[in-house]
Design an enzyme around this catalytic site. Structure first.
Site, PDB file in Angstrom:
ATOM      1  N   CYS A  73      32.892  38.534  -8.638  1.00  4.78           N
ATOM      2  CA  CYS A  73      33.804  39.596  -8.796  1.00  4.78           C
ATOM      3  C   CYS A  73      35.303  39.232  -9.204  1.00  4.78           C
ATOM      4  O   CYS A  73      36.015  40.010  -9.978  1.00  4.78           O
ATOM      5  CB  CYS A  73      34.022  40.129  -7.252  1.00  4.78           C
ATOM      6  SG  CYS A  73      34.514  38.770  -6.178  1.00  4.78           S
ATOM      7  N   HIS A 231      36.414  38.180  -1.476  1.00  2.00           N
ATOM      8  CA  HIS A 231      36.091  39.311  -2.317  1.00  2.00           C
ATOM      9  C   HIS A 231      37.313  39.682  -2.953  1.00  2.00           C
ATOM     10  O   HIS A 231      38.484  39.840  -2.510  1.00  2.00           O
ATOM     11  CB  HIS A 231      35.609  40.630  -1.765  1.00  2.00           C
ATOM     12  CG  HIS A 231      35.077  41.526  -2.715  1.00  2.00           C
ATOM     13  ND1 HIS A 231      34.328  41.307  -3.757  1.00  2.00           N
ATOM     14  CD2 HIS A 231      35.362  42.872  -2.812  1.00  2.00           C
ATOM     15  CE1 HIS A 231      33.889  42.507  -4.152  1.00  2.00           C
ATOM     16  NE2 HIS A 231      34.412  43.443  -3.701  1.00  2.00           N
ATOM     17  N   ASN A 256      36.996  48.792  -6.233  1.00  2.00           N
ATOM     18  CA  ASN A 256      35.779  47.671  -5.730  1.00  2.00           C
ATOM     19  C   ASN A 256      35.148  47.500  -6.713  1.00  2.00           C
ATOM     20  O   ASN A 256      34.123  48.607  -7.095  1.00  2.00           O
ATOM     21  CB  ASN A 256      35.305  48.232  -4.546  1.00  2.00           C
ATOM     22  CG  ASN A 256      34.451  47.146  -3.768  1.00  2.00           C
ATOM     23  OD1 ASN A 256      34.086  45.877  -4.293  1.00  2.00           O
ATOM     24  ND2 ASN A 256      34.197  47.353  -2.385  1.00  2.00           N
TER      25      ASN A 256
END
Length: 499
Positions: A73, A231, A256
């Protein structure tokens, strides 16, 4: 730049012998959850995955990255920066490459990444890892667009394998994809935000639009515990709105990379916060919310997120733009250096050997904003093991980053640079030492002479680095000399010289 030749197969399509389409490209040490894919991955070219592949979709909002089963990510958040800047996108993925369906297509693509102070070229073939004929790692929201999957493969090759992308820092990927500077601020420790103040007043409304901003949680977002304890997400937009009662609320739109809205709070799609706004305002904001996006207010943002990464915008002239003032830092100078064990690796200020660290004489003739960054060179990945490996002295490069820092002292003359003592307080510094690829110091310096001293925390740690100095001054007014021991000619606003 490093150029690796490809070999052509009989069908005319390239197959990269230096990053083969097998488990050697996927794994390095089988220590991450990725090891569960051993023997399950097939490698397909985009033409084998969909009928009409392209690099970018017609609808650019469908070009945003979507994370697969690889824990990168941090890289995908930095990729969003490229979609905000055509200049940076063309720098990382040079235009004019032949794609599928075009005459001359050979299955070969190339990218550039900023590594160790220069742009490094990485070529790949377009065979991509799949499970059940579908990309198993990163992809675009459009199933026909492949720029993200190809960039991810090139970045994996640069690091030695996909597995080495399992975890990382957004700030490192931002630097690798821009050649610029990124700052990381804690939302839990006010001392780590600029000036020890609230984060948001430090960024003007204009800079919020132009800067690249990412946010991270150190524990899994609500409703998504299966993803682990770290994250990274993107801050896409800021909106100042008023409630029906007249109160001002600042809303942030978050994207996201998982591609789903794993979040709970007052401003989710059916949250109570929207009832506070005029119905037309609520409908407008929710109507512009894409898959994987959600809204939070400033208070919720501070409560739920742990840190923020802010990347300095870069103009088409490759000038950094200050995230504090919005000014273009029109003059940038880069100087390479090294800490050498037993010679110039004095460690931190707690050591008597501190003054043996490298020193750089900085002459400021016209006061103003100055940005200094220290980029330490990382080890070459296994991709380049066939090349001559660089070393510092007789010591190979350390496989991990050292804890580094920059300190700046005001000094009466160039001669006084040689007698810096760790007991004297610097005029500015980055504190404390950090195990980071890059650290930076932003300040305003009045006209005077200064010495810049980069250091590692531990003494006798050999490593190479690039020191960058940027300031808002006319290019014509700059002349810098780097020869050791030579007097600085005071014909410029800022002169930098190694001692």
């Amino acid at each position: 730049m490093i150029w690796l030749e490809m070999t052509a197969e009989k069908d005319g399509l390239f197959e990269d012998p230096n990053f083969k389409a097998d488990d050697s490209a996927l794994f390095s040490d089988y220590t991450t959850p990725l090891s569960r894919l051993t023997g399950k991955v097939t490698w397909l070219r985009p033409k084998q995955i969909c009928k009409s592949p392209c690099l970018f979709p017609d609808d650019f909002t469908e070009a945003y990255p979507k994370q697969g089963i690889l824990g990168d990510c941090w890289l995908l958040c930095a990729c969003n920066m490229l979609l905000k800047s055509r200049y940076l996108l063309d720098q990382v993925m040079p235009p004019g490459q032949c794609v599928w369906g075009k005459r001359g297509y050979t299955g070969q693509f190339w990218f550039q990444f900023w590594r160790n102070g220069h742009w490094t070229k990485v070529q790949i073939d377009d065979r991509l890892p799949c499970i059940n004929n579908t990309l198993c790692f990163s992809r675009c929201h459009s199933p026909m667009a492949f720029w993200v999957a190809l960039l991810e493969k090139a970045y994996a090759k640069l690091h030695g394998s996909y597995e080495r992308l399992w975890a990382g820092q957004v700030c490192e990927a931002v630097v690798d994809l821009s050649g610029g500077v990124a700052e990381r601020w804690s939302l839990k420790k006010s001392v780590n935000t600029p000036g020890g103040k609230s984060l948001f007043p430090e960024l003007s409304e204009e800079m919020r639009k132009q800067s690249y901003i990412s946010c991270c949680v150190h524990e899994a977002p609500m409703g998504a515990s299966e993803q682990g304890q770290f994250h990274a997400l993107n801050v896409m937009e800021w909106k100042d709105v008023k409630t029906s009662a007249g109160a001002q609320v600042q809303l942030l739109q978050i994207r996201n990379p998982w591609g789903r809205r794993c979040w709970e709070g007052a401003w989710t799609e059916r949250g109570s916060g929207w009832t506070l706004l005029d119905p037309s305002c609520s409908a407008d904001l929710l109507g512009h919310t894409k898959e994987g996006e959600f809204w939070v207010d400033e208070m919720e943002f501070r409560q739920k997120f742990d840190e923020v990464t802010v990347g300095y915008p870069i103009s088409e002239d490759h000038c950094l733009q200050s995230i504090y003032t919005g000014s273009l830092l029109t003059h940038t100078q880069q100087i390479g250096g090294s800490w050498v064990k037993g010679h110039s690796a004095g460690g931190c200020r707690n050591n008597s050997s501190y003054s043996s660290n490298p020193k750089f004489w900085l002459k400021v003739r016209e006061g103003g904003e100055v940005l200094m960054s220290l980029l330490q060179h990382g080890p070459w990945s296994s991709l380049y093991n066939s090349q001559k490996r660089k070393s510092v002295g007789n010591t190979p490069q350390h496989p991990y980053y050292q804890a580094i820092a920059l300190h700046v002292w005001k000094v009466p003359s160039e001669v006084d640079c040689m007698v810096i003592s760790g007991t004297v307080c610097p005029v500015t510094s980055c504190v404390p030492h950090a195990h980071s690829q890059e650290i930076s110091v932003q300040c305003r310096l009045p006209p005077a002479g200064y010495v810049i001293l980069p250091s590692t925390y531990q003494p006798d740690c050999s490593a190479e680095y690039t020191l960058t100095i940027a300031q808002k001054i006319p290019r014509k007014a700059i002349s810098c000399q780097e020869r050791l021991g030579q007097a600085v000619q005071e014909t410029s606003h800022v002169c930098v010289m190694g001692l």
